[in-house]
Design an enzyme around this catalytic site. Structure first.
Site, mmCIF file in Angstrom:
data_model
loop_
_atom_site.group_PDB
_atom_site.id
_atom_site.type_symbol
_atom_site.label_atom_id
_atom_site.label_comp_id
_atom_site.label_asym_id
_atom_site.label_seq_id
_atom_site.Cartn_x
_atom_site.Cartn_y
_atom_site.Cartn_z
ATOM 1 C CG ASP A 37 -1.914 -1.160 1.213
ATOM 2 O OD1 ASP A 37 -1.881 -1.964 0.265
ATOM 3 O OD2 ASP A 37 -2.689 -1.278 2.176
ATOM 4 C CE LYS A 158 -3.939 -4.166 1.542
ATOM 5 N NZ LYS A 158 -4.630 -3.212 2.422
ATOM 6 C CB CYS A 203 -2.014 -2.735 5.403
ATOM 7 S SG CYS A 203 -3.662 -1.971 5.380
#
Length: 286
Positions: A37, A158, A203
């Site tokens: 990310d 995701k 994450c």
């Protein structure tokens, strides 16, 4: 009777035989770098980490990750992206789209950004409320322009289900839906994963714990990750250690890979020593 000196010498001999620095890597690990990310919204957008309680700058991971990609010979490089629909459950602005469960610690009227509420579901679930971020197709959802993004990458998107958040690149938060990541790693016979990116306490950490649960030797590159809040960073660090994840510095990744993961086999080394000593005493003692 054999002396302590004799037994000590035997221990040293066994340790020398299984010293990771002497391994030839006949069964060389297959390695994957998981870049989690590294997107505009987490660096200088709506959820920029530098504006979060820990005051950490997400951009600082970019040159470190680029150096790893360019100078460490990973077999596979994976990038994950938060990829949320506009009506996603994690967005504070969408709080009134769903009913809260009576057990919610905060009411809809009193809730603020970063609070945790409990939605009625189904299933009933706790949810941190975030600013709108990484909306599908938006500038904020794109990789940061300075990040090295390989053409032959594996890409995992995701958080696409509007009703369930997904911190891990493997699963949604309720373990109801799995991404394609585990299958992709298995298809490449990956044994060792090195996880970095944003954010450490959500994450990155969640991805690493799931990787360890799959039986992969798992490392978090701590100086190539940044987090949201000091409290949750420390909580995640403790969870990672408890899950058997190795915490490592980017400068040590290449040497660790060249020694077949020298940080990992210490438990098997000690077990080998103990088993050989037991055999020695049972067969050579008085």
């Amino acid at each position: 009777m054999y002396t302590v000196t004799t037994l000590f010498g035997l221990v040293i001999t066994v340790l020398g035989l299984v010293d990771p620095s002497l391994e030839t890597c006949d069964n060389s690990p297959v390695t994957a770098l998981l870049v989690i990310d590294v997107q505009n919204d987490f660096i200088n957008g709506s959820l920029a980490l530098k504006n979060s309680p820990a005051d950490q700058d997400g951009y600082e991971v970019v040159p470190i990750i680029n150096d790893l990609i360019q100078n460490v010979d990973f077999d596979v490089v994976v990038y994950s992206l938060d990829w949320h629909p506009a009506n996603h459950i994690s967005f504070f602005d969408n709080l009134n789209l769903r009913s809260l469960h009576p057990s919610s610690p905060v009411s809809a009227d009193d809730a603020q950004i970063y609070d945790v509420v409990t939605f009625s579901g189904p299933p009933i679930m706790n949810q941190t409320l975030w600013p709108n971020h990484c909306v599908q197709g938006s500038w904020g959802s794109e990789y940061h322009k300075d990040l090295t993004v390989l053409d032959d990458r594996i890409e995992i998107r995701k958080g696409t289900n509007p009703d369930i958040d997904s911190y891990s690149a493997f699963w949604d938060n309720n373990k109801l839906s799995e991404t394609t990541l585990e299958g992709a790693l298995r298809n490449h016979s990956v044994t060792d994963v090195y996880v970095c990116g944003l954010a450490y306490d959500y994450c990155v950490g969640s991805t690493a714990i799931d990787a360890a649960d799959y039986g992969l030797r798992t490392y978090v590159i701590e100086n190539a990750a940044r987090g949201v809040a000091d409290v949750t960073i420390e909580e995640m660090r403790n969870r990672l250690i408890g899950a058997g994840v190795t915490l490592i510095n980017a400068n040590d990744v290449k040497s660790d890979m060249q020694t077949c993961g020298a940080t990992y086999p210490i438990h098997s080394t000690l077990m080998n020593v103990i088993m050989l000593l037991v055999w020695f005493l049972s067969t050579h003692g008085n």
